[in-house]
Every structure is written in structure tokens, then in C-alpha cells.
Scaffold this active site. Structure first.
Site, PDB file in Angstrom:
ATOM      1  N   GLY A  14       1.002  -1.239  -0.106  1.00 60.67           N
ATOM      2  CA  GLY A  14      -0.063   0.064  -0.007  1.00 60.67           C
ATOM      3  C   GLY A  14       0.896   0.970  -0.156  1.00 60.67           C
ATOM      4  O   GLY A  14       1.974   1.326   0.528  1.00 60.67           O
ATOM      5  N   ARG A  75       0.786  -4.660  -4.920  1.00 57.76           N
ATOM      6  CA  ARG A  75       1.004  -5.664  -4.056  1.00 57.76           C
ATOM      7  C   ARG A  75       1.510  -7.002  -4.617  1.00 57.76           C
ATOM      8  O   ARG A  75       1.424  -8.126  -4.061  1.00 57.76           O
ATOM      9  CB  ARG A  75      -0.501  -6.078  -3.217  1.00 57.76           C
ATOM     10  N   ASP A 106       4.902  -5.251   6.082  1.00 57.16           N
ATOM     11  CA  ASP A 106       5.265  -6.216   6.402  1.00 57.16           C
ATOM     12  C   ASP A 106       5.314  -7.553   5.127  1.00 57.16           C
ATOM     13  O   ASP A 106       6.220  -8.248   4.906  1.00 57.16           O
ATOM     14  CB  ASP A 106       4.540  -7.032   7.625  1.00 57.16           C
ATOM     15  N   THR A 128       4.312   2.155   6.089  1.00 59.86           N
ATOM     16  CA  THR A 128       2.865   1.704   6.203  1.00 59.86           C
ATOM     17  C   THR A 128       2.081   2.539   7.160  1.00 59.86           C
ATOM     18  O   THR A 128       2.678   2.840   8.286  1.00 59.86           O
ATOM     19  CB  THR A 128       2.528   0.116   6.385  1.00 59.86           C
ATOM     20  N   ASP A 130      -0.251   1.542   8.820  1.00 63.34           N
ATOM     21  CA  ASP A 130      -0.693   0.568   9.850  1.00 63.34           C
ATOM     22  C   ASP A 130       0.343   0.448  11.017  1.00 63.34           C
ATOM     23  O   ASP A 130      -0.084  -0.040  12.124  1.00 63.34           O
ATOM     24  CB  ASP A 130      -0.804  -1.023   9.416  1.00 63.34           C
ATOM     25  N   ASP A 132       2.423  -1.637  11.741  1.00 61.90           N
ATOM     26  CA  ASP A 132       2.405  -2.722  12.166  1.00 61.90           C
ATOM     27  C   ASP A 132       3.603  -3.710  11.774  1.00 61.90           C
ATOM     28  O   ASP A 132       3.832  -4.889  11.936  1.00 61.90           O
ATOM     29  CB  ASP A 132       1.245  -3.768  11.861  1.00 61.90           C
ATOM     30  N   ARG A 174      -5.398  -2.691   9.114  1.00 66.20           N
ATOM     31  CA  ARG A 174      -5.409  -4.012   8.740  1.00 66.20           C
ATOM     32  C   ARG A 174      -5.655  -4.922   9.901  1.00 66.20           C
ATOM     33  O   ARG A 174      -6.686  -4.416  10.740  1.00 66.20           O
ATOM     34  CB  ARG A 174      -4.007  -4.469   8.284  1.00 66.20           C
TER      35      ARG A 174
HETATM   36  O1  F6P Z   1      -1.754  -1.878   4.517  1.00 69.50           O
HETATM   37  C1  F6P Z   1      -2.185  -0.373   4.406  1.00 69.50           C
HETATM   38  C2  F6P Z   1      -3.591  -0.515   4.007  1.00 69.50           C
HETATM   39  O2  F6P Z   1      -4.033   0.751   4.055  1.00 69.50           O
HETATM   40  C3  F6P Z   1      -4.553  -1.262   5.299  1.00 69.50           C
HETATM   41  O3  F6P Z   1      -4.560  -0.435   6.521  1.00 69.50           O
HETATM   42  C4  F6P Z   1      -5.820  -1.557   4.312  1.00 69.50           C
HETATM   43  O4  F6P Z   1      -6.442  -2.759   5.206  1.00 69.50           O
HETATM   44  C5  F6P Z   1      -4.996  -2.194   2.907  1.00 69.50           C
HETATM   45  O5  F6P Z   1      -3.991  -1.399   3.004  1.00 69.50           O
HETATM   46  C6  F6P Z   1      -6.173  -1.551   1.923  1.00 69.50           C
HETATM   47  O6  F6P Z   1      -5.408  -2.540   1.009  1.00 69.50           O
HETATM   48  P1  F6P Z   1      -5.717  -2.118  -0.577  1.00 69.50           P
HETATM   49  O7  F6P Z   1      -5.103  -0.788  -0.881  1.00 69.50           O
HETATM   50  O8  F6P Z   1      -5.023  -2.948  -1.274  1.00 69.50           O
HETATM   51  O9  F6P Z   1      -7.245  -2.004  -0.858  1.00 69.50           O
END
Ligand code: F6P
Length: 349
Positions: A14, A75, A106, A128, A130, A132, A174
């Protein structure tokens, strides 16, 4: 004549505010060290699609305050296709790279750790919203998302007071509750719900009792923040989205706010409204903290590359910029320290 040393940079997973500040710092420091810097586009895919661009002092200027990533991201992981890792190595060699700096969360950093063990000279930078990623106090992007969520909660409080209502805000994160905990604490939320403390039936009853009690004693409004990964009776709430890179529906987190809002309204009889920040908390310009953290991580990453200290990730320990073994962050995530949560909990209710 000595061949020019070439350094690659890629951003995976992300996007988040602050990535461009880290790209800028890594590239400019490496250029000063005598490297030619090549940006790999759209994460690991850029090696497969042979999509890249030279990063120089010109196109890495004026980006410290820009959200997103000038390199693009995805991703996509090389481990999801036949001979994917080998194709990354082939792309790496074709570009004549000496080493690679990977900005990721991660997932991307776990991928980087696996490729390092297969011989790829790589250094990681944790980014990120998050927060995390293990072994670092903060990741690039986290403080900006906390600021955005805090401002949203402050705004919700003023409208909650006026109606009066229970206002719920769903934030990202997440499977951890860092954004909810820090933004909830900073905005004085009346309750903070996070994945680290799963909600069962009793937990919902307790929450509703507290909200009803506030109302009975004359505080006719409440603000509640809920992290998207919060489990309700053992289940997370998800939404479907179509992911072109996987050509299939993927199951993203999101929607717990609406489920909980409906429950609260029904059980308490209080007017309840739900908002979700979704991707707003991941966009736009980074706050000063993230710009400085990203800059310090970028310089550290360039120094690790110069010193051929591969298989490392830049990290913040206390107020010190250091580095840790990439393999130590590869499995699992950093969950919310319950000390921080307990501080916020003092002010619930
Ligand atoms: O990992 C960052 C994040 O924004 C999370 O908080 C969220 O759940 C996810 O990416 C959303 O993923 P995508 O951008 O693939 O919809």
C-alpha cells in the site's frame, strides 16, 4: 575506468504519505556517494515488466511533501508466479544493479527477506500507515494517518454534540489497532475498539451500557473509533473488491463500523451515525514527523548499502535511527502495546 555503481529503489504494498521523502533521501544520499540510482516501477513487478526510471537530483527534488510514490507500487509478489524470484534476479542483473533498497510493509519486507536469503543484496525501509512492522517504533506514514484520523474525530465530536448522537469512525490498520489507539487517544474518544481486544457479546453489551450511562447522566453525545480489523464475535467484517493483478475478487477489510453502528443504535435507542476514512487516511501530504523519519531512514539505508550491510531494515528504537535484521520482521506483525491502550482507556466513558 571503474564501472558506475548502480542502486535500485522500489516501493511495494500500500502507498502512504512519506514514501517520496524516503525515495528523495535515499537517492540524493546515494548520488552523493557516487551511485547511479534506478527507480523500479510498481513494486517487484517492475523487474518483470522491465519498467524503471533513472532517479537523479532533479526528479527527486520537490517531492518531500508529496503523498503517494513517484515510482508507483503494487501488492504483486514474485513468489506468486512460477520462477518469479528468478525473474527478479534476472531483472536485477540486466540493470547491472549492485544492490536494492525496498520500501514496504510487512508483506513486501517478508518478500525482501526471502530474496535476500536467496542472494539478493537488499536493504529494507519500513513504511505503512498501519505501523504493524516489528522491530521499529514507527513506520513511515503512521503519524500522518493518525493526524488525519484525529482531525476527523475532532470534527465528528462537534456534530455529535449538536444533534446529539453517537458518532462512530472506522479507520484502517489491517489486523492491528495502532491508528485507532493513537487517534482515539489524541481526540479523547469515548471508546476505542481494536483487533487486539476482540469484541464478544459481553463486550458489545458493556459498550452499549457505557454509552447509555453517558446519555443518562446528561452527556448526550459520544465519539467511538473502531479499527477495521476488529473482530466481532470472532469474525472480521470484509468487503469485496476486484484486484486486477490477481484477476479475481479479493476480500478486503471494511464495514465493521456499519455493523457496530447498527447494533449500538438498536441496543441503546441512541441516534447513531457511522463514517469511514478509508483511503483518505492514506493520501495526501505527509506531516513533518513522517518527512523527517523518512529522510533519516533514507540516509541510513544508503549508508547500509555503502557499507554492504545487506539483509538489514532501517528502524527507530526510542529516538535512535538504527537497523535490524530483515528476517526479524519477516513473520508476523507488531500489535498494539496494551500500555498505550490502557492510557487511552482511562478516559473512556
Ligand atoms: O496496509 C495499508 C492498508 O491501507 C491497510 O490499512 C488496509 O487494510 C489495506 O492497505 C487496504 O489495501 P488495498 O489498498 O489493497 O485496498
Amino acid at each position: 575506468m571503474e564501472e558506475t555503481k548502480k542502486l535500485g529503489i522500489l516501493t511495494g504494498g500500500g502507498d502512504c504519505p512519506g514514501i517520496n521523502a524516503a525515495i528523495r533521501a535515499t537517492a540524493k544520499t546515494a548520488i552523493q556517494m557516487g551511485y547511479e540510482v534506478i527507480g523500479i516501477r510498481n513494486g517487484w513487478r517492475g523487474f518483470i515488466d522491465n519498467e524503471n526510471k533513472i532517479l537523479d537530483s532533479h526528479n527527486t527534488s520537490g517531492i518531500i511533501d508529496r503523498g503517494g510514490t513517484i515510482l508507483g507500487t503494487s501488492r504483486w509478489s514474485p513468489f506468486q508466479i512460477e520462477k518469479g524470484p528468478q525473474r527478479v534476479f534476472d531483472g536485477f542483473k540486466k540493470l547491472g544493479l549492485e544492490a536494492l533498497v525496498v520500501l514496504g510493509g510487512d508483506g513486501t519486507l517478508s518478500c525482501a527477506s526471502r530474496l535476500y536469503k536467496m542472494g539478493l543484496p537488499v536493504v529494507g525501509i519500513p513504511k505503512t500507515i498501519d505501523n504493524d512492522v516489528k522491530e521499529t517504533a514507527y513506520t513511515i506514514g503512521f503519524q500522518t494517518s493518525v493526524q488525519i484520523a484525529t482531525e476527523a474525530l475532532d470534527r465528528l465530536r462537534s456534530t455529535a454534540e449538536s444533534h446529539p448522537r453517537v458518532m462512530l469512525l472506522e479507520v484502517m490498520g489491517r489486523h492491528t489497532g495502532w491508528i485507532a489507539t493513537f487517534a482515539g487517544m489524541a481526540s479523547g474518544a469515548d471508546a476505542i475498539l481494536i483487533p487486539e481486544i476482540p469484541l464478544d457479546e459481553e463486550g458489545v453489551e458493556e459498550l452499549c451500557r457505557m454509552l447509555g450511562e453517558r446519555n443518562r447522566r446528561g452527556t448526550t453525545f459520544s465519539v467511538v473509533v473502531v479499527a477495521e480489523g476488529t473482530e466481532l464475535e470472532g469474525k472480521t467484517v470484509g468487503k469485496h473488491s476486484f484486484d486486477i493483478s490477481k484477476k479475481e475478487k479479493t476480500y478486503g477489510l471494511g464495514g465493521i463500523g456499519n455493523v457496530l453502528g447498527e447494533l449500538i443504535g438498536r441496543k441503546t435507542g441512541l441516534e447513531t451515525r457511522v463514517s469511514s476514512l478509508d483511503y483518505i487516511q492514506r493520501g495526501g501530504t505527509p506531516v513533518a514527523y513522517d518527512r523527517s523519519l523518512a529522510t533519516a531512514f533514507g540516509v541510513k539505508a544508503a549508508e547500509l548499502i555503502r557499507d554492504k550491510k545487506y539483509g538489514q531494515m532501517t528502524a527507530l528504537k526510542g529516538n535512535k535511527i538504527t537497523s535490524v535484521l530483515l528476517e526479524k520482521v519477516a513473520d508476523g506483525v507488531k500489535t498494539v502495546s496494551l500500555n498505550a491502550y490502557r492510557i487511552a482507556q482511562i478516559f473512556f466513558g
